[in-house]
Design an enzyme around this catalytic site. Structure first.
Site: not given
Ligand code: AMP
Length: 109
Positions: A45, A29, A97
């Site tokens: 997806h 993350d 995810h």
């Molecule tokens: P959620 O709130 O469960 O949808 O979590 C989405 C997660 O994706 C968050 O913890 C973000 O920090 C992470 N995230 C968003 N963009 C990226 C990226 N480009 N690379 C890695 N993690 C990401």
């Protein structure tokens, strides 16, 4: 689809994967909430939990066997760890995810 995880999976946005199979990718993350914070993401997806059906049975088994592998690889079993799936307004990226969080917590996700 145009979400950030689809773009990463299609390699339109560069990202180093910790693990990749035909069906899944794993990477850290970008804004970690704990010492270990990995994202396990199906390549197909699916918007979130609400899109899962019985057709996804094998995918879910694969996800949890990869979690099992990562728990061992990151020595989390004697430590504190959690698997989190956010949904609804708690979910920020609209692509299913699984968060694997371990060690010391920095913030609530
Ligand atoms: P959620 O709130 O469960 O949808 O979590 C989405 C997660 O994706 C968050 O913890 C973000 O920090 C992470 N995230 C968003 N963009 C990226 C990226 N480009 N690379 C890695 N993690 C990401």
């Amino acid at each position: 689809m145009d979400d950030i995880f689809c773009k990463i999976i299609r390699k339109e946005i560069p990202k180093e994967f910790i693990y990749e199979s035909e069906n899944l990718v794993v990477f850290p993350d970008i804004n970690p909430s704990a010492d270990t914070h990995l994202l396990i993401i199906p390549k197909k997806h699916l918007g979130g939990i609400q899109d899962l059906t019985k057709e996804n049975k094998d995918l879910l088994v694969e996800i949890y066997s990869v979690v099992n592998m990562l728990v061992k690889q990151y020595n989390l079993s004697g430590n504190l760890y959690r698997v989190v799936v956010n949904g609804g307004k708690a979910q920020h990226v609209p692509h299913l995810h699984f968060h694997l969080l371990g060690g010391v917590w920095k913030k609530f996700i």
